[in-house]
Motif scaffolding. Structure first.
Motif, PDB file in Angstrom:
ATOM      1  N   PRO A  81     -17.493  -0.270 -13.716  1.00  0.00           N
ATOM      2  CA  PRO A  81     -16.113  -0.074 -13.275  1.00  0.00           C
ATOM      3  C   PRO A  81     -15.540   1.102 -13.605  1.00  0.00           C
ATOM      4  CG  PRO A  81     -16.691  -2.403 -14.302  1.00  0.00           C
ATOM      5  CD  PRO A  81     -17.631  -1.537 -14.609  1.00  0.00           C
ATOM      6  N   PRO A  82     -14.582   1.686 -12.679  1.00  0.00           N
ATOM      7  CA  PRO A  82     -13.955   2.960 -12.717  1.00  0.00           C
ATOM      8  C   PRO A  82     -13.252   3.099 -14.149  1.00  0.00           C
ATOM      9  CG  PRO A  82     -13.722   2.221 -10.592  1.00  0.00           C
ATOM     10  CD  PRO A  82     -14.385   1.015 -11.431  1.00  0.00           C
ATOM     11  N   PRO A 401       0.602  -5.114 -18.817  1.00  0.00           N
ATOM     12  CA  PRO A 401       0.405  -3.631 -19.030  1.00  0.00           C
ATOM     13  C   PRO A 401      -0.460  -3.323 -17.882  1.00  0.00           C
ATOM     14  CG  PRO A 401      -1.175  -5.035 -20.495  1.00  0.00           C
ATOM     15  CD  PRO A 401      -0.107  -6.015 -19.678  1.00  0.00           C
ATOM     16  N   SER A 402      -0.536  -1.918 -17.784  1.00  0.00           N
ATOM     17  CA  SER A 402      -1.515  -1.209 -16.687  1.00  0.00           C
ATOM     18  C   SER A 402      -2.700  -1.324 -17.049  1.00  0.00           C
ATOM     19  CB  SER A 402      -1.020   0.455 -16.512  1.00  0.00           C
ATOM     20  OG  SER A 402      -1.438   0.754 -17.760  1.00  0.00           O
ATOM     21  N   ILE A 403      -3.492  -1.218 -16.254  1.00  0.00           N
ATOM     22  CA  ILE A 403      -4.959  -1.366 -16.301  1.00  0.00           C
ATOM     23  C   ILE A 403      -5.472  -0.553 -17.448  1.00  0.00           C
ATOM     24  CG2 ILE A 403      -7.341  -0.612 -15.438  1.00  0.00           C
ATOM     25  CD1 ILE A 403      -6.404  -1.733 -12.754  1.00  0.00           C
ATOM     26  N   ARG A 404      -4.885   0.971 -17.497  1.00  0.00           N
ATOM     27  CA  ARG A 404      -5.449   1.409 -18.588  1.00  0.00           C
ATOM     28  C   ARG A 404      -4.731   1.379 -20.126  1.00  0.00           C
ATOM     29  NH1 ARG A 404      -8.414   5.669 -16.375  1.00  0.00           N
ATOM     30  NH2 ARG A 404      -7.662   6.378 -14.465  1.00  0.00           N
ATOM     31  N   PRO A 553     -10.785  -8.247 -17.396  1.00  0.00           N
ATOM     32  CA  PRO A 553     -10.250  -8.445 -16.553  1.00  0.00           C
ATOM     33  C   PRO A 553      -9.745  -6.993 -15.926  1.00  0.00           C
ATOM     34  CG  PRO A 553      -9.370 -10.437 -17.437  1.00  0.00           C
ATOM     35  CD  PRO A 553     -10.462  -9.459 -18.459  1.00  0.00           C
ATOM     36  N   ALA A 554      -9.351  -6.080 -17.032  1.00  0.00           N
ATOM     37  CA  ALA A 554      -8.742  -4.810 -16.505  1.00  0.00           C
ATOM     38  C   ALA A 554     -10.206  -3.875 -15.934  1.00  0.00           C
ATOM     39  CB  ALA A 554      -8.361  -4.116 -17.881  1.00  0.00           C
ATOM     40  N   ALA A 555     -10.987  -3.991 -16.416  1.00  0.00           N
ATOM     41  CA  ALA A 555     -12.317  -3.464 -15.808  1.00  0.00           C
ATOM     42  C   ALA A 555     -12.527  -3.789 -14.751  1.00  0.00           C
ATOM     43  CB  ALA A 555     -13.466  -3.802 -16.998  1.00  0.00           C
ATOM     44  N   SER A 558     -10.293  -2.729 -11.956  1.00  0.00           N
ATOM     45  CA  SER A 558     -10.271  -1.332 -11.543  1.00  0.00           C
ATOM     46  C   SER A 558     -11.221  -0.938 -10.449  1.00  0.00           C
ATOM     47  CB  SER A 558     -10.725  -0.526 -12.739  1.00  0.00           C
ATOM     48  OG  SER A 558     -12.166  -0.759 -13.247  1.00  0.00           O
ATOM     49  N   LYS A 559     -12.226  -2.004 -10.278  1.00  0.00           N
ATOM     50  CA  LYS A 559     -12.917  -2.073  -9.250  1.00  0.00           C
ATOM     51  C   LYS A 559     -12.387  -3.021  -7.825  1.00  0.00           C
ATOM     52  CE  LYS A 559     -16.895  -4.106 -10.420  1.00  0.00           C
ATOM     53  NZ  LYS A 559     -18.098  -4.089 -10.408  1.00  0.00           N
ATOM     54  N   HIS A 560     -11.408  -3.744  -7.948  1.00  0.00           N
ATOM     55  CA  HIS A 560     -11.091  -4.517  -6.892  1.00  0.00           C
ATOM     56  C   HIS A 560      -9.098  -4.479  -6.978  1.00  0.00           C
ATOM     57  CE1 HIS A 560     -14.641  -6.442  -6.610  1.00  0.00           C
ATOM     58  NE2 HIS A 560     -14.944  -6.522  -7.890  1.00  0.00           N
TER      59      HIS A 560
END
Length: 646
Positions: A81-82, A401-404, A553-555, A558-560
């Motif tokens: 994942p990105p 929160p944001s993905i990062r 889920p955050a990872a 980042s792909k979806h």
């Protein structure tokens, strides 16, 4: 034997819990071979040909290492994942300059039990070896002249290096295990053992009798295997424990280099396990096999999800598949470069240029993926936590929160120092709430108890309760912990609860951990015993654990970015039903209450990960601080009757 122990350990073969000692075998062998080479140079020429030495080492090590590093970056970019790629490229940058061990030591990585290992983690040992190669020739040359060309003085100097490094390793293992494990100065003693063996083999007439040589060989091999079987992630390593594989390797080398003669010689040197064709083949490709096995094992695991362990048969199939890949790397990369007749200066300059280029690529990749936009341009409306939560279709630009930032969405008690790390032994309770007449609630458990602090803190702020927290990472309130510290902490907290009874003890723990380690009936007995340890007149409530996912889920998100649904899961997969039911039975037997907020995480058919503008989880099994805080009213609805409210 060294590489087989490492590969089987990394493949998760049962009982090979100490296979990491294979690296220590490598270190002794390297110390033996490199020292023997340097001593030969000094004996023949009176000095070390440094340019030649470093050029040969570069041709031996760098081509295969650089190719595998580059291939690993490509494979990671295509599968991982990105969100995780900046770390991959950052680790790659340190690896490309032969210093990954510095990075892992500074990050306090526990090589023996790190749940999220780097795809380049195995390069730490190459970093140690390359740093050893950098200083060892000059060190031995200096020692040779200081000893005035005396073999005895040279041996005393090597022995002094051995003793100093060993003492440092033992002390540092107690003080800071990661730095003792990863840093070259605390490993030099292992190379020095090989160096002393090289001195014995080249500068003395020492010899073992044939029977003793055979015995030494088999004792050494048996000791290597026993260390691999008896050591584990709980072993304090390296320190004193590393002496077993190191001395075992020394015995095998000493048996093989002894100058035995006559009938005894034929007996001692007849074919053995180590000279069998399959073992010789593994030894021949050992360097390439070491390089390729780790990324081939770990990248599929990261792609599948950290909490979705690949079955043993899959790992064994991958490990078997590493053999032809390693052979190809040996045949078409290692061998041609090793046999190259290029001038030494050209080798050094070319190697330096390739290193700089690869480091630049890694640095650029780190910056590029760190700046990648990980959300859509759509906005989402805030929602109030409700049963059967609605699922957002895409990752909104205003997601909290944001993905990062997801991994940092932790309860405030971490920053306040109220939540203890697993090594703590003494309780550190923290109190919240100013309303003296409010009922007193004690929160007790591991990090899955700590994740309920945000809603409880809101209840304390508005005067509904007075809150005391007693939480510690990786320490269940129900079962014996991973070490004595956990057990001591748990009993001290229970003693404090019994000594000053609150109005309610609120307990929660990471249930999925127990689903892996214990049968439901064993878990039920453990919960029963824990409840019995609390005085019978103190009310206890158990909070049902939250859902777990194969991947953070955050990872996954980042792909979806345009398909949030791809990262949710079915309740049957996210919740440990048998363990939860066993826990509920134990609660009934112990007259404990159950607080179940599962409907606020999952419907009957689906567990989403984003609702409205809120990311519900900070990792694969902890809820985010933002979503947790939204649950104060649902939590209060279930708490109020237990505290005498209507």
């Amino acid at each position: 034997m060294a590489v087989l122990l490492v590969v089987l350990y990394h493949a998760g073969v049962p009982h090979i819990t100490g296979g990491y000692v294979g690296v220590d075998v490598f270190f002794v062998i390297s110390g033996f071979l490199i020292t023997a080479h340097i001593l030969k140079d000094i004996a023949e020429h009176g000095r070390v040909h440094f340019a030649r030495f470093y050029a040969r080492r570069m041709l031996r090590i760098l081509p295969a290492a650089i190719l595998v590093l580059a291939a690993t970056l490509i494979a990671a970019t295509l599968t991982i994942p990105p969100l995780l790629l900046p770390k991959v490229f950052n680790d790659g940058a340190f690896t490309s300059i032969y210093a990954p061990n510095f990075l892992f030591a500074s990050d306090n990585i526990d090589y023996l039990s790190d749940p999220n290992p780097s795809v380049f983690q195995h390069y730490w040992s190459l970093g140690v070896e390359e740093q050893f190669y950098l200083v060892w020739p000059a060190g031995l040359t200096l020692l040779y002249f200081l000893a005035r060309r005396s073999a005895r003085g040279f041996a005393i100097g090597l022995a002094a290096i051995f003793v100093a490094s060993l003492i440092g390793s033992v002390l540092q293992t107690e003080h800071s295990q990661p730095s003792a494990f990863f840093m070259m100065p605390f490993r030099v003693w292992e190379f020095a053992v090989g160096g002393l063996l090289a001195l014995v083999a080249t500068a003395t007439r020492f010899q073992l009798g044939s029977t003793i040589a055979v015995l030494a060989r088999w004792v050494g091999m048996a000791a290597m295997v026993m260390a691999a079987l008896l050591y584990s992630s709980e072993t304090k390593f390296p320190g004193v424990a590393a002496s077993v594989p190191v001395l075992a390797t020394a015995l095998v080398i000493l048996a093989g280099t002894s100058h035995t003669r006559g009938e005894g010689s034929r007996f001692a040197n007849r074919p053995t396990l180590l000279t069998a064709a399959p073992m010789v083949f593994i030894g021949t490709i050992s360097y390439s096999l070491y390089l390729v096995h780790w990324p081939m094992l770990v990248i599929p695991q990261i792609a599948a999800g950290d909490h979705n362990p690949l079955p043993l048969w899959t790992n064994l199939a991958i490990a078997t598949g590493c053999l032809p890949v390693a052979w190809a790397l040996y045949r078409w990369v290692e061998t041609p470069f090793r046999q190259s007749r290029l001038p030494d200066p050209r080798i050094i300059v070319t190697s330096a240029a390739a290193t700089c280029l690869l480091a630049a690529v890694c640095f650029g990749g780190d910056r590029m993926y760190a700046g990648l936009v990980l959300h859509t341009h759509e906005m989402a409306a805030p929602v109030v936590a409700a049963e059967d939560p609605s699922e957002s279709p895409v990752v909104p630009a205003n997601m909290r929160p944001s993905i990062r930032d997801a991994s940092m969405s932790i309860p405030a008690i971490y920053e306040l120092g109220c939540h203890l790390h697993a090594s703590a032994t003494e309780p550190h309770p923290c109190d919240f709430g100013e309303e003296a007449s409010a009922p007193h609630v004690v929160l007790f458990g591991d990090s899955h108890a700590a994740q309920w602090f945000p809603p409880l803190a809101r209840l304390a702020e508005r005067g509904d309760i007075r809150l005391t927290t007693n939480t510690m990472s990786s320490c269940s309130p129900f079962t014996p912990g991973p070490g004595q510290a956990c057990d001591t902490w748990r009993m001290d907290v229970i003693d404090a609860i019994n000594g000053s009874p609150p109005d309610l003890v609120l307990i929660s723990t990471y249930v999925e951990d127990q689903a892996v380690q214990a049968e439901p009936d064993v878990w039920e007995r453990s919960v029963n015993l824990a409840l019995e340890s609390v005085d019978a007149d103190i009310p206890v409530a158990i909070v049902t654990d939250t859902p777990q996912f194969n991947m953070s889920p955050a990872a996954c998100l980042s792909k979806h970015l345009d398909d949030v649904h791809a990262c949710g899961t079915r309740p049957q997969l996210a919740l440990s039903q048998p363990i939860t039911e066993a826990q509920n039975h134990a609660a009934d037997d112990g007259a404990a209450h159950i607080i179940d907020l599962t409907p606020y995480f999952c419907s009957d058919k689906w567990c989403p990960v984003v609702t409205g503008d809120t990311l519900m989880y900070r990792d694969a099994h902890h809820i985010s601080e933002q979503y947790s805080a939204q649950l104060h009213e649902p939590l209060w609805e279930q708490l109020r009757p237990m505290l005498g409210g209507a």
